[in-house]
Design a protein around this motif. Sequence first.
Motif, PDB file in Angstrom:
ATOM      1  N   HIS A 241      21.342 -11.604  -5.732  1.00  0.00           N
ATOM      2  CA  HIS A 241      21.130 -11.738  -4.293  1.00  0.00           C
ATOM      3  C   HIS A 241      19.644 -11.646  -3.966  1.00  0.00           C
ATOM      4  N   TYR A 242      19.193 -12.532  -3.124  1.00  0.00           N
ATOM      5  CA  TYR A 242      17.805 -12.462  -2.663  1.00  0.00           C
ATOM      6  C   TYR A 242      17.708 -13.174  -1.318  1.00  0.00           C
ATOM      7  N   PHE A 243      16.599 -12.891  -0.621  1.00  0.00           N
ATOM      8  CA  PHE A 243      16.403 -13.482   0.688  1.00  0.00           C
ATOM      9  C   PHE A 243      15.359 -14.593   0.671  1.00  0.00           C
ATOM     10  N   ARG A 244      14.387 -14.450  -0.267  1.00  0.00           N
ATOM     11  CA  ARG A 244      13.362 -15.484  -0.308  1.00  0.00           C
ATOM     12  C   ARG A 244      12.694 -15.467  -1.676  1.00  0.00           C
ATOM     13  N   ARG A 245      12.233 -16.621  -2.080  1.00  0.00           N
ATOM     14  CA  ARG A 245      11.481 -16.725  -3.322  1.00  0.00           C
ATOM     15  C   ARG A 245      10.089 -17.281  -2.986  1.00  0.00           C
ATOM     16  N   VAL A 246       9.037 -16.617  -3.526  1.00  0.00           N
ATOM     17  CA  VAL A 246       7.665 -17.047  -3.247  1.00  0.00           C
ATOM     18  C   VAL A 246       6.896 -17.176  -4.560  1.00  0.00           C
ATOM     19  N   ARG A 247       5.885 -17.981  -4.491  1.00  0.00           N
ATOM     20  CA  ARG A 247       4.991 -18.148  -5.640  1.00  0.00           C
ATOM     21  C   ARG A 247       3.775 -17.240  -5.410  1.00  0.00           C
ATOM     22  N   MET A 248       3.434 -16.382  -6.391  1.00  0.00           N
ATOM     23  CA  MET A 248       2.349 -15.420  -6.212  1.00  0.00           C
ATOM     24  C   MET A 248       1.440 -15.411  -7.446  1.00  0.00           C
ATOM     25  N   GLU A 249       0.224 -14.961  -7.203  1.00  0.00           N
ATOM     26  CA  GLU A 249      -0.716 -14.754  -8.299  1.00  0.00           C
ATOM     27  C   GLU A 249      -0.539 -13.335  -8.814  1.00  0.00           C
ATOM     28  N   ALA A 250      -0.257 -13.182 -10.120  1.00  0.00           N
ATOM     29  CA  ALA A 250       0.087 -11.876 -10.681  1.00  0.00           C
ATOM     30  C   ALA A 250      -0.962 -11.408 -11.690  1.00  0.00           C
ATOM     31  N   THR A 251      -1.226 -10.112 -11.606  1.00  0.00           N
ATOM     32  CA  THR A 251      -2.069  -9.429 -12.599  1.00  0.00           C
ATOM     33  C   THR A 251      -1.324  -8.184 -13.029  1.00  0.00           C
ATOM     34  N   ALA A 252      -1.914  -7.433 -13.980  1.00  0.00           N
ATOM     35  CA  ALA A 252      -1.267  -6.219 -14.461  1.00  0.00           C
ATOM     36  C   ALA A 252      -2.266  -5.067 -14.454  1.00  0.00           C
ATOM     37  N   TYR A 253      -1.766  -3.862 -14.274  1.00  0.00           N
ATOM     38  CA  TYR A 253      -2.630  -2.681 -14.308  1.00  0.00           C
ATOM     39  C   TYR A 253      -1.895  -1.538 -14.977  1.00  0.00           C
ATOM     40  N   THR A 254      -2.707  -0.480 -15.350  1.00  0.00           N
ATOM     41  CA  THR A 254      -2.131   0.726 -15.946  1.00  0.00           C
ATOM     42  C   THR A 254      -2.550   1.925 -15.094  1.00  0.00           C
ATOM     43  N   ALA A 255      -2.134   3.096 -15.526  1.00  0.00           N
ATOM     44  CA  ALA A 255      -2.482   4.317 -14.790  1.00  0.00           C
ATOM     45  C   ALA A 255      -3.854   4.849 -15.192  1.00  0.00           C
ATOM     46  N   GLY A 256      -4.527   4.193 -16.169  1.00  0.00           N
ATOM     47  CA  GLY A 256      -5.820   4.671 -16.672  1.00  0.00           C
ATOM     48  C   GLY A 256      -6.938   4.580 -15.648  1.00  0.00           C
ATOM     49  N   TYR A 257      -8.045   5.240 -15.991  1.00  0.00           N
ATOM     50  CA  TYR A 257      -9.180   5.331 -15.087  1.00  0.00           C
ATOM     51  C   TYR A 257      -9.754   3.956 -14.790  1.00  0.00           C
ATOM     52  N   GLY A 258      -9.739   3.074 -15.782  1.00  0.00           N
ATOM     53  CA  GLY A 258     -10.311   1.748 -15.586  1.00  0.00           C
ATOM     54  C   GLY A 258      -9.586   0.947 -14.530  1.00  0.00           C
ATOM     55  N   CYS A 259      -8.343   1.241 -14.318  1.00  0.00           N
ATOM     56  CA  CYS A 259      -7.552   0.491 -13.319  1.00  0.00           C
ATOM     57  C   CYS A 259      -7.422   1.253 -12.003  1.00  0.00           C
ATOM     58  N   THR A 260      -7.333   2.613 -12.077  1.00  0.00           N
ATOM     59  CA  THR A 260      -7.046   3.379 -10.855  1.00  0.00           C
ATOM     60  C   THR A 260      -8.201   4.287 -10.438  1.00  0.00           C
ATOM     61  N   GLY A 261      -9.163   4.525 -11.370  1.00  0.00           N
ATOM     62  CA  GLY A 261     -10.260   5.442 -11.049  1.00  0.00           C
ATOM     63  C   GLY A 261      -9.819   6.892 -11.063  1.00  0.00           C
ATOM     64  N   LYS A 262      -8.713   7.191 -11.728  1.00  0.00           N
ATOM     65  CA  LYS A 262      -8.177   8.551 -11.764  1.00  0.00           C
ATOM     66  C   LYS A 262      -8.018   8.991 -13.220  1.00  0.00           C
ATOM     67  N   HIS A 263      -8.433  10.276 -13.464  1.00  0.00           N
ATOM     68  CA  HIS A 263      -8.246  10.873 -14.774  1.00  0.00           C
ATOM     69  C   HIS A 263      -6.912  11.607 -14.813  1.00  0.00           C
ATOM     70  N   PRO A 264      -6.424  11.893 -16.019  1.00  0.00           N
ATOM     71  CA  PRO A 264      -5.159  12.625 -16.136  1.00  0.00           C
ATOM     72  C   PRO A 264      -5.190  13.978 -15.435  1.00  0.00           C
ATOM     73  N   CYS A 265      -6.387  14.560 -15.258  1.00  0.00           N
ATOM     74  CA  CYS A 265      -6.457  15.855 -14.590  1.00  0.00           C
ATOM     75  C   CYS A 265      -6.437  15.732 -13.069  1.00  0.00           C
ATOM     76  N   ASP A 266      -6.564  14.524 -12.587  1.00  0.00           N
ATOM     77  CA  ASP A 266      -6.552  14.300 -11.132  1.00  0.00           C
ATOM     78  C   ASP A 266      -5.131  14.545 -10.609  1.00  0.00           C
ATOM     79  N   PRO A 267      -4.981  15.360  -9.521  1.00  0.00           N
ATOM     80  CA  PRO A 267      -3.621  15.613  -9.002  1.00  0.00           C
ATOM     81  C   PRO A 267      -2.915  14.330  -8.535  1.00  0.00           C
ATOM     82  N   TRP A 268      -3.664  13.264  -8.260  1.00  0.00           N
ATOM     83  CA  TRP A 268      -3.059  12.017  -7.813  1.00  0.00           C
ATOM     84  C   TRP A 268      -2.933  10.997  -8.951  1.00  0.00           C
TER      85      TRP A 268
END
Length: 348
Positions: A241-268
């Motif tokens: 079941h779906y309501f709409r299908r769209v074409r999008m530009e996709a990339t990928a990211y991780t939880a690491g500092y290079g992608c989020t700017g957060k270290h494992p010690c960061d509460p966020w």
Amino acid sequence: MKKLKVAVYVVLFALIASIAIPFGVLSFTAAETVLRQVTVYDQNEQHIFLTQAATVEEALRELGIALNDFDRTSHSLSGLIWDGITITLEREINFYFEIDGNPLLTRFSRPGVTIEEVLTQLQQEQELALLFDGDHTRQVASGETLSFTSWQSRLIFDTYYVLYQTIENYTGAVSRGRRYVRQDGVLGVNEITTAIVYIGGAEINREAIGTAILSEPIDKIIDIGTAWLGSMTNPFREDFHYFRRVRMEATAYTAGYGCTGKHPCDPWYRITASGREVQHGIVAVDRNVIPLGTRLFVEGYGFALAADVGGAIRGYKIDLFMEDLQDALRFGRRHLYVWILDEIEWSY
């Protein structure tokens, strides 16, 4: 001498002819004026009279006897009269009848009519089946009352609904916790035919004689999702079941500092903009295009939840979370289809 003999013969022939003709006329007239004795039996009356009438009809008219439509005579009205003839009259009879106790009605008929004949005629006139309790072959007596009972039957058609079944279809084509009605249930309709018999206007029997299926019920089908975030399915399945299908530009990211700017010690660390912890199936979107909390299915990635945002994610772009940095790098940047599973207001 010969001429004299011829003249004598002519005179004698003329004399004989003049005498013979009047006698013939007189004898014919006398034959026509002969009176004949006629006896007429009219019910309980007897009439004996002399008449010069030639036919039965003329004799009855001379006697002053009138006939009705249902009267019968023992001899044809056009039949010749002879001396000593006896003519018997059978007069029409009048009788009464009632149907289902309704007011008495008068009926005139020919003599000798039977109950069966009366019954047949009344049924044709009334367009009604009638019953008579008695001997149908006997003759109707003048002045008697005949009681008839009506017999009627009619069919009634009643419809009733047949409940449909509700089928729950647990499917991996729907994300877990989601329920979709794939097919609405429709009640079936059946028709039952009942025959009712009335005698004398009162119902005496009611019986169902048949059932017809006008329409079969259609089952209600509910698809219940079992798929976790990130699980794959075929988006072209019937229960997807779906309501709409769209074409999008996709990339990928991780939880690491290079992608989020957060270290494992960061509460966020590993916490998304929606407050949910990242895992495979969490994607970042432009909340002006796809509101946070919207459920998605991403081509080649699986079921997803729009729970994060990114500074570079604007418009029709999507960022897919992956645990491994190498997987994210290999994914790179590509265009793919995204199925919107929730009904949302779109911004352009």
